[in-house]
Design an enzyme around this catalytic site. Sequence first.
Site, mmCIF file in Angstrom:
data_model
loop_
_atom_site.group_PDB
_atom_site.id
_atom_site.type_symbol
_atom_site.label_atom_id
_atom_site.label_comp_id
_atom_site.label_asym_id
_atom_site.label_seq_id
_atom_site.Cartn_x
_atom_site.Cartn_y
_atom_site.Cartn_z
ATOM 1 C CG ASP A 76 73.168 104.348 -11.066
ATOM 2 O OD1 ASP A 76 72.229 104.548 -11.836
ATOM 3 O OD2 ASP A 76 73.516 103.295 -10.561
ATOM 4 C CD GLU A 134 70.206 99.414 -13.133
ATOM 5 O OE1 GLU A 134 69.842 98.292 -13.007
ATOM 6 O OE2 GLU A 134 71.132 99.707 -13.730
ATOM 7 C CD GLU A 135 74.370 100.677 -14.421
ATOM 8 O OE1 GLU A 135 74.617 99.277 -14.202
ATOM 9 O OE2 GLU A 135 74.257 101.107 -15.469
ATOM 10 C CG HIS A 358 77.572 98.514 -18.963
ATOM 11 N ND1 HIS A 358 77.573 97.820 -17.702
ATOM 12 C CD2 HIS A 358 76.298 99.270 -18.657
ATOM 13 C CE1 HIS A 358 76.467 97.854 -17.029
ATOM 14 N NE2 HIS A 358 75.560 99.072 -17.858
#
Length: 384
Positions: A76, A134-135, A358
């Site tokens: 993702d 996952e995030e 990020h």
Amino acid sequence: MQTVISRELGEWAVAHRRYLHQHPELSGQEYQTHTYIKQHLEALGIAILDYQAPSVVGFLKGTDGSKTIALRADIDALPVQEEGEKSYLSKVPGVAHACGHDGHTAVLLAAAKWLSEHQGQVKPNVVFIFQSSEEREPSGAEALIKQGVLSNVDAVFGIHLWQPLAKGLIGVCHGPMMGACDEFKITITGKGGHGAMPHETVDPVYIASQVVGGLQSIVSRALNPMQSAVVTVGKVEEGSTFNIIPNEAVMLGTARSLTEETRQCVHKQMQRIVAGIPASFGAAGHMEYYWGTPAVVNDRQQSRYVEEVVKAVFGESVYAADMEPTMAAEDFAFYLSHCPGAFIFVGMGGEASAYSHHHPRFDIDEAVIPSAIELFVQLVLRFE
Ligand code: NI
């Protein structure tokens, strides 16, 4: 160096990584990515197991097959507007692979390609887990485990291309490696009134400040000094203007810890503080605690195995012997709470990967991709 993969395979992976990078999808919505992975696995002759999309799970039968090893990549992207000059920038406004999961996907695809093309040398069965979400909650790892992805798996390994670790190093912690990530909301209910007459009120603003201070005593006073944890209050909401004492104060925050024991200790002490401090002023404290991802705790036997493989394949100097755990969280933790295994950082920090995960300008250093593929392949070839 005892490497087996070719330069061409590394280039193949980089090309896939760039395609995926241009077509990022948010957690739980990776349907194009799903189709892309599935088509490539099918072309390699890898069986697709029946798991809920958008995750994809492939299976390769080993020559011996008495053991099964699982390799995992997350697929993702993040709600980030990418910035920068590279030719393969995200084509989706507001969405970018700002954590490097495009690299993980390409690395695992390439490992699957090599292993399927050399099936005669592959003793264990191999499960290829391309995991959605996952995030964000709900965790794609948790969903796959509930569907049985780890049944019959003897060991599970995951790789994160990792910017905080210098390029050229590969590291694994023996035991705790990444933090448990919990969230909390604390509400303090007092009695509002005139700012000039505090004795007629129960002031939740003052009490909240005491609670924030109290929470900061957990790490210093309640916890064994040899253990690590973080309690952060990230948001406080209270009152409306200068001369009014409000009825209520609300705080949001996160608690991080590296072991389940520490996590429970932090939670217990938080409950005492949230009940006790407001009560001493005649107010009421209430906490909603949301148990998130547990800590990533590597199985020591499997992490030693990773260390051995890294030293044997890449040389002693590549192994990051003194790498410290981080309080960042990863839902790979769920696999490790059900099955022995290890999570591994492949370092890429340096000029080509200078921004943190990020960040809108985050990029992976593609030069480390071949090492990550090699590591997955060798973990399978040497597994006994
Ligand atoms: Ni990540």
